[in-house]
Design a protein around this motif. Sequence first.
Motif, mmCIF file in Angstrom:
data_model
loop_
_atom_site.group_PDB
_atom_site.id
_atom_site.type_symbol
_atom_site.label_atom_id
_atom_site.label_comp_id
_atom_site.label_asym_id
_atom_site.label_seq_id
_atom_site.Cartn_x
_atom_site.Cartn_y
_atom_site.Cartn_z
ATOM 1 N N PHE A 244 -8.035 -4.507 -15.084
ATOM 2 C CA PHE A 244 -9.077 -4.672 -14.065
ATOM 3 C C PHE A 244 -9.369 -6.154 -13.814
ATOM 4 C CE2 PHE A 244 -13.564 -3.794 -12.544
ATOM 5 C CZ PHE A 244 -13.158 -3.147 -11.380
ATOM 6 N N ILE A 245 -9.380 -6.942 -14.870
ATOM 7 C CA ILE A 245 -9.583 -8.389 -14.727
ATOM 8 C C ILE A 245 -8.461 -9.000 -13.897
ATOM 9 C CG2 ILE A 245 -9.614 -10.599 -15.971
ATOM 10 C CD1 ILE A 245 -10.940 -9.048 -18.312
ATOM 11 N N ILE A 246 -7.230 -8.619 -14.207
ATOM 12 C CA ILE A 246 -6.067 -9.141 -13.480
ATOM 13 C C ILE A 246 -6.097 -8.696 -12.021
ATOM 14 C CG2 ILE A 246 -3.543 -9.054 -13.326
ATOM 15 C CD1 ILE A 246 -3.556 -8.704 -16.419
ATOM 16 N N GLN A 247 -6.525 -7.447 -11.783
ATOM 17 C CA GLN A 247 -6.618 -6.949 -10.408
ATOM 18 C C GLN A 247 -7.717 -7.656 -9.627
ATOM 19 O OE1 GLN A 247 -7.084 -2.800 -11.587
ATOM 20 N NE2 GLN A 247 -5.194 -2.276 -10.518
ATOM 21 N N ASN A 248 -8.684 -8.199 -10.331
ATOM 22 C CA ASN A 248 -9.734 -8.982 -9.677
ATOM 23 C C ASN A 248 -9.274 -10.397 -9.389
ATOM 24 O OD1 ASN A 248 -12.655 -7.852 -9.314
ATOM 25 N ND2 ASN A 248 -11.858 -6.876 -11.148
ATOM 26 N N LYS A 249 -8.573 -10.988 -10.360
ATOM 27 C CA LYS A 249 -8.140 -12.385 -10.217
ATOM 28 C C LYS A 249 -6.784 -12.523 -10.891
ATOM 29 C CE LYS A 249 -9.283 -16.372 -8.511
ATOM 30 N NZ LYS A 249 -9.542 -16.503 -7.057
ATOM 31 N N ILE A 250 -5.733 -12.563 -10.080
ATOM 32 C CA ILE A 250 -4.376 -12.562 -10.627
ATOM 33 C C ILE A 250 -4.115 -13.792 -11.486
ATOM 34 C CG2 ILE A 250 -3.329 -13.707 -8.633
ATOM 35 C CD1 ILE A 250 -1.826 -10.836 -10.715
ATOM 36 N N LEU A 251 -4.830 -14.892 -11.223
ATOM 37 C CA LEU A 251 -4.641 -16.105 -12.018
ATOM 38 C C LEU A 251 -5.067 -15.926 -13.474
ATOM 39 C CD1 LEU A 251 -5.826 -18.813 -9.452
ATOM 40 C CD2 LEU A 251 -3.495 -18.453 -10.270
ATOM 41 N N LEU A 252 -5.832 -14.857 -13.752
ATOM 42 C CA LEU A 252 -6.264 -14.592 -15.128
ATOM 43 C C LEU A 252 -5.310 -13.642 -15.857
ATOM 44 C CD1 LEU A 252 -10.154 -14.273 -14.742
ATOM 45 C CD2 LEU A 252 -8.850 -16.170 -15.715
ATOM 46 N N ILE A 253 -4.106 -13.501 -15.355
ATOM 47 C CA ILE A 253 -3.129 -12.612 -15.995
ATOM 48 C C ILE A 253 -2.851 -12.962 -17.463
ATOM 49 C CG2 ILE A 253 -1.022 -13.872 -15.306
ATOM 50 C CD1 ILE A 253 0.175 -11.095 -14.592
ATOM 51 N N PRO A 254 -3.009 -14.233 -17.891
ATOM 52 C CA PRO A 254 -2.815 -14.537 -19.325
ATOM 53 C C PRO A 254 -3.824 -13.861 -20.248
ATOM 54 C CG PRO A 254 -2.642 -16.533 -18.009
ATOM 55 C CD PRO A 254 -3.172 -15.468 -17.100
ATOM 56 N N VAL A 255 -4.876 -13.253 -19.681
ATOM 57 C CA VAL A 255 -5.853 -12.553 -20.516
ATOM 58 C C VAL A 255 -5.172 -11.453 -21.329
ATOM 59 C CG1 VAL A 255 -6.482 -10.783 -18.812
ATOM 60 C CG2 VAL A 255 -8.157 -11.513 -20.515
ATOM 61 N N PHE A 256 -4.018 -11.002 -20.875
ATOM 62 C CA PHE A 256 -3.273 -9.962 -21.598
ATOM 63 C C PHE A 256 -2.986 -10.377 -23.036
ATOM 64 C CE2 PHE A 256 0.680 -7.943 -22.944
ATOM 65 C CZ PHE A 256 0.361 -6.614 -22.771
#
Length: 550
Positions: A244-256
């Motif tokens: 959901f975080i990534i779908q909100n802001k793709i630049l935060l994909i490293p949150v994985f």
Amino acid sequence: MLSLLIVVLTIPFSIILANEDTQNLYVYSKQLIFGVLIISSIVLIINFLFPINYYITTSLIIISILIILRYKEKFISPVFLKFIIIQSLFLTLILSESNVYRPDAGLYHLPYIGILNSEKIILGLSNLHFRYAHTSILQYFSAASNNIIFGDNGIVFAQALISVGVIINFLSLINRFLKKKEFGFHFYFIFFVLIFIFYKMNRYSEYGNDAPAHFLYFFLISELINIIKKKNKKLINNLFLTLFIIQNKILLIPVFFLNIVNVNLSNIKNTIKSKKFLLLNFIFISWIVKNLLTSGCLIYPAIFTCSDSILWSDLKKTLEVSRYSEGWSKGWSDLEQFERDNLEIKEFISDFNWFDAWSKKHLKIIIKIMSPYIILSIFIICFYFFKSRKKLKIIEIRKYLYLLSLSFIPLLIWFINAPLFRYGYSTLITFLSILFSIILVSRELDINKVYKTSVVIIIFGLTVFVSKNILRIFSSDNNYYNYPWPKFYSMDKKNNKSSNIEIKLNGVKFYKPKEGKYCMYSKSICGNYGLSKDLKILKKNSYLVLYLDN
């Protein structure tokens, strides 16, 4: 009243992921966040087949009511009533007489919601406006909230629900820790994050698509800490949050990468076997397919995920968007014109050639914003350390050093790829809050001093948050259309509905704003820059296909 209703109608959908028997503010706020997640995902899937019109949104209301009746012991209780009253008061406070995030809301947030309300998925929509290729999943929740109860005003709730849900979640945990005088790592982490929220994340008009992702980033870390504390090996809900975080802001994909803190062989096996994992994969695949259908890329504008064989794909434009987006975040627009004329943007964004330009403006902005927060945090740490026992608790901090090292990965990737403050401040605040928390739990502090000081700081911060919004309401001009709701019809003070210019292409109506105006919200297909002269349209089995003939 409407703020209360949106909470009541959203929470029931959370039973798919967060069906907990415990009734308290922490659980209900968590369920609210998951309710937004589930509704957004459902609407994303529905939009493949239907526009998100009143038939769809009314059906969602009916489903919500049926869930409430089925689980009435959860939703008809004094604790639930207390939660929805507190949540609705906060919602009313931050929404009343606010502006929407400018100018992005008028450029593509609001018009995309209008497209969702009027059209099923449009193939090649990015050829109308490239920003339609990387909209937030929250726009789907906004579209779902435009229903027979809320009307157009329902579109303003999404960002506010996430922000207030996280704030109440954190305050309820802080209150629990204070009552028990339990001042461990989790308490300190939330404490330092709340200081930043009260200081910098207190205005709805500043939220846009970035702030909800950052709020959720903080929430995810809190949930991971809960797992570390309780040695709970459930991974799946945090994976939903991560997506959901990534779908909100793709630049935060490293949150994985942060989920690695909770990974082991048995955990992976249990997760893969669960029905929720199948649901997670279905939602993820749906989102990826949506990206492909609207832009020709699996993840826009990452050029390596794009296909040139798709009719509506435009690799040249995608590469340009990718480079200029990265260049803009690194200070390309701050260069003198003659410098841009003599330097390729590809060269500028590579090998840290951008650092000098970035440091002259963006770094100064970050220092200006972060200095008060860091100074206050260091002062608090020094105050707590005064006359404390200098006993280093290695066992206590060792399990959190791993989390600190993992949290550095998203921070580093943000800095290397898109070091604009609003794109990645959650990674910076998370890293600092974890670091500050490790420092504090490494000592045996005076419990009474921590208790009294923390209470004063939290009350002061909450007072600042509330006071700034009350002052904003009293100082704003209430003589505008659709008062007291946020101004989402236009950017002018009167909030009069924009009268966009109609353009027809192959019998399909498109719109563009008048010169100097923005699309804003309307149930139509609006592109802020009009139609490209090369734009073509096909009608295929009731679907619209936009492509460029070049």
